[in-house]
Motif scaffolding. Structure first.
Motif, PDB file in Angstrom:
ATOM      1  N   GLY A   1      20.824   5.227   7.325  1.00 34.44           N
ATOM      2  CA  GLY A   1      20.392   4.499   6.140  1.00 34.44           C
ATOM      3  C   GLY A   1      19.381   5.291   5.334  1.00 34.44           C
ATOM      4  N   THR A   2      18.776   4.646   4.406  1.00 38.15           N
ATOM      5  CA  THR A   2      17.742   5.255   3.590  1.00 38.15           C
ATOM      6  C   THR A   2      16.505   4.382   3.650  1.00 38.15           C
ATOM      7  N   LEU A   3      15.346   5.019   3.530  1.00 44.05           N
ATOM      8  CA  LEU A   3      14.107   4.260   3.599  1.00 44.05           C
ATOM      9  C   LEU A   3      13.875   3.463   2.329  1.00 44.05           C
ATOM     10  N   PHE A   4      14.187   4.023   1.166  1.00 46.20           N
ATOM     11  CA  PHE A   4      14.072   3.263  -0.069  1.00 46.20           C
ATOM     12  C   PHE A   4      15.104   3.775  -1.058  1.00 46.20           C
ATOM     13  N   ALA A   5      15.519   2.904  -1.958  1.00 51.51           N
ATOM     14  CA  ALA A   5      16.534   3.256  -2.945  1.00 51.51           C
ATOM     15  C   ALA A   5      15.911   3.623  -4.284  1.00 51.51           C
ATOM     16  N   LEU A   6      14.990   2.808  -4.755  1.00 56.34           N
ATOM     17  CA  LEU A   6      14.424   3.021  -6.082  1.00 56.34           C
ATOM     18  C   LEU A   6      13.103   2.285  -6.189  1.00 56.34           C
ATOM     19  N   MET A   7      12.099   2.968  -6.748  1.00 54.86           N
ATOM     20  CA  MET A   7      10.811   2.334  -6.995  1.00 54.86           C
ATOM     21  C   MET A   7      10.265   2.854  -8.320  1.00 54.86           C
ATOM     22  N   ALA A   8       9.779   1.951  -9.148  1.00 53.34           N
ATOM     23  CA  ALA A   8       9.258   2.360 -10.443  1.00 53.34           C
ATOM     24  C   ALA A   8       8.278   1.321 -10.967  1.00 53.34           C
ATOM     25  N   ASP A   9       7.313   1.795 -11.743  1.00 50.76           N
ATOM     26  CA  ASP A   9       6.303   0.938 -12.357  1.00 50.76           C
ATOM     27  C   ASP A   9       6.257   1.268 -13.839  1.00 50.76           C
ATOM     28  N   ILE A  10       6.074   0.255 -14.692  1.00 49.34           N
ATOM     29  CA  ILE A  10       6.007   0.473 -16.133  1.00 49.34           C
ATOM     30  C   ILE A  10       4.912  -0.392 -16.733  1.00 49.34           C
ATOM     31  N   GLU A  11       4.233   0.149 -17.733  1.00 45.43           N
ATOM     32  CA  GLU A  11       3.214  -0.610 -18.456  1.00 45.43           C
ATOM     33  C   GLU A  11       3.307  -0.280 -19.936  1.00 45.43           C
ATOM     34  N   ALA A  12       3.286  -1.310 -20.788  1.00 44.71           N
ATOM     35  CA  ALA A  12       3.254  -1.163 -22.243  1.00 44.71           C
ATOM     36  C   ALA A  12       1.944  -1.759 -22.738  1.00 44.71           C
ATOM     37  N   ARG A  13       1.125  -0.948 -23.432  1.00 44.41           N
ATOM     38  CA  ARG A  13      -0.218  -1.392 -23.824  1.00 44.41           C
ATOM     39  C   ARG A  13      -0.365  -1.396 -25.338  1.00 44.41           C
ATOM     40  N   ASN A  14      -1.042  -2.437 -25.836  1.00 48.86           N
ATOM     41  CA  ASN A  14      -1.401  -2.538 -27.241  1.00 48.86           C
ATOM     42  C   ASN A  14      -2.833  -3.065 -27.312  1.00 48.86           C
TER      43      ASN A  14
END
Length: 297
Positions: free
Chosen positions: A86-99
């Protein structure tokens, strides 16, 4: 022609010649510049951070009324995951939009975690399930965690900013526990593979609301330290999260600033549904170092 008439004619001729000269000079001047349209710039800035979470697990996983106590480090999980194909993780991501003071947050983590018998300390069953649970067995959990929220900066003191935040966290899980079939008496509701009895949960999902705070500290130009904490519940009985991360800019190209990110993340949830053979529970602390690459534009 009298002298007065001659002077009058000369004066008139001078005016005509002067007007003609002024008109000729005006014709030689460049046309007035066209008005320049104002340049419109967006007040929004964006940050996208794919990352890896070197996760450890401590807690209980219950599937079909059978419970496994899991205490596994990242190395234990890595060995079990790779050994199982198997795999330990497939996908990880963080996003921030600031105004300005306001920002929108999003985070996604897709995990497939395997823990072999070395990381599964004890096994038990609910009282209405007769017989003993075999001493050997594995635990596997596939999950997707999707988080969305917003923050607002309530105070700033020099390079230190304080934010409040709120949002929701969606969980989706599929879990599997396996036991030694020879030592398990009551296994009529389980699946089988060779000499192993397997409890499979199917898809389980829930949503938790959360609220918390965040501190952003500018350590130096291009360097920031962030501490975040939140608590929540709703679908689960209780959940909490803590994050500490340090970021440092190392390159800028085509309007995009690239930063390295290192830190630590801990996420806990206490969720349960059903009774007896239908009981599913996830009472688990997931924690470990975080390493990522941030793109800011």
């Amino acid at each position: 022609m009298t002298l007065s008439h001659a002077k009058a004619c000369g004066f008139t001729l001078s005016i005509i010649l002067g007007l003609g000269s002024a008109a000729a000079q005006a014709a030689d001047l460049p046309p007035p510049a066209a008005p320049v349209a104002p340049v419109m710039t967006s007040a929004w800035t964006y940050r996208f951070t794919p990352y890896g979470w070197l996760i450890s697990l401590n807690g209980n996983q219950t599937v079909k009324g059978r419970t496994a106590r899991v205490d596994a480090s990242f190395i234990d999980i890595l060995d079990a995951s790779l050994g199982d194909g198997g795999t330990l993780f497939a996908l990880m991501a963080d996003i921030e939009a600031r105004n300005g003071r306001f920002s929108l947050l999003g985070n996604f983590a897709g995990l497939k975690v395997s823990v072999d018998r070395g990381g599964v300390r004890t096994r038990s069953a609910t009282p209405d399930i007769a017989g003993a649970i075999g001493a050997s067995g594995d635990a596997k959990t596939s999950m997707a965690i999707l988080e969305a929220g917003a923050t607002y900066e309530v105070a700033r003191f020099g390079s230190v900013a304080f934010d409040i935040l709120a949002g929701a966290r969606y969980w989706n899980q599929r879990a599997e526990l396996s036991f030694d079939a020879g030592a398990t008496v009551d296994i009529g509701d389980l699946s089988f593979r060779r000499n192993v009895a397997i409890a499979r949960s199917g898809s389980v999902d829930w949503i938790d609301g959360f609220a918390g705070a965040r501190v952003r500290i500018g350590l130096a130009p291009g360097q920031e330290f962030v501490v975040r904490g939140d608590v929540g519940g709703g679908g689960s009985n209780f959940s909490w999260q803590g994050i500490a991360a340090y970021s440092f800019d190392f390159a800028e190209k085509n309007g995009i600033t690239y930063s390295g990110v290192i830190g630590y993340r801990a996420l806990y949830a206490d969720y349960a549904q059903g009774e007896g053979r239908r009981r599913y529970a996830f009472d688990m602390l997931m924690h470990g170092p975080v390493v990522g690459l941030s793109l800011r534009f």
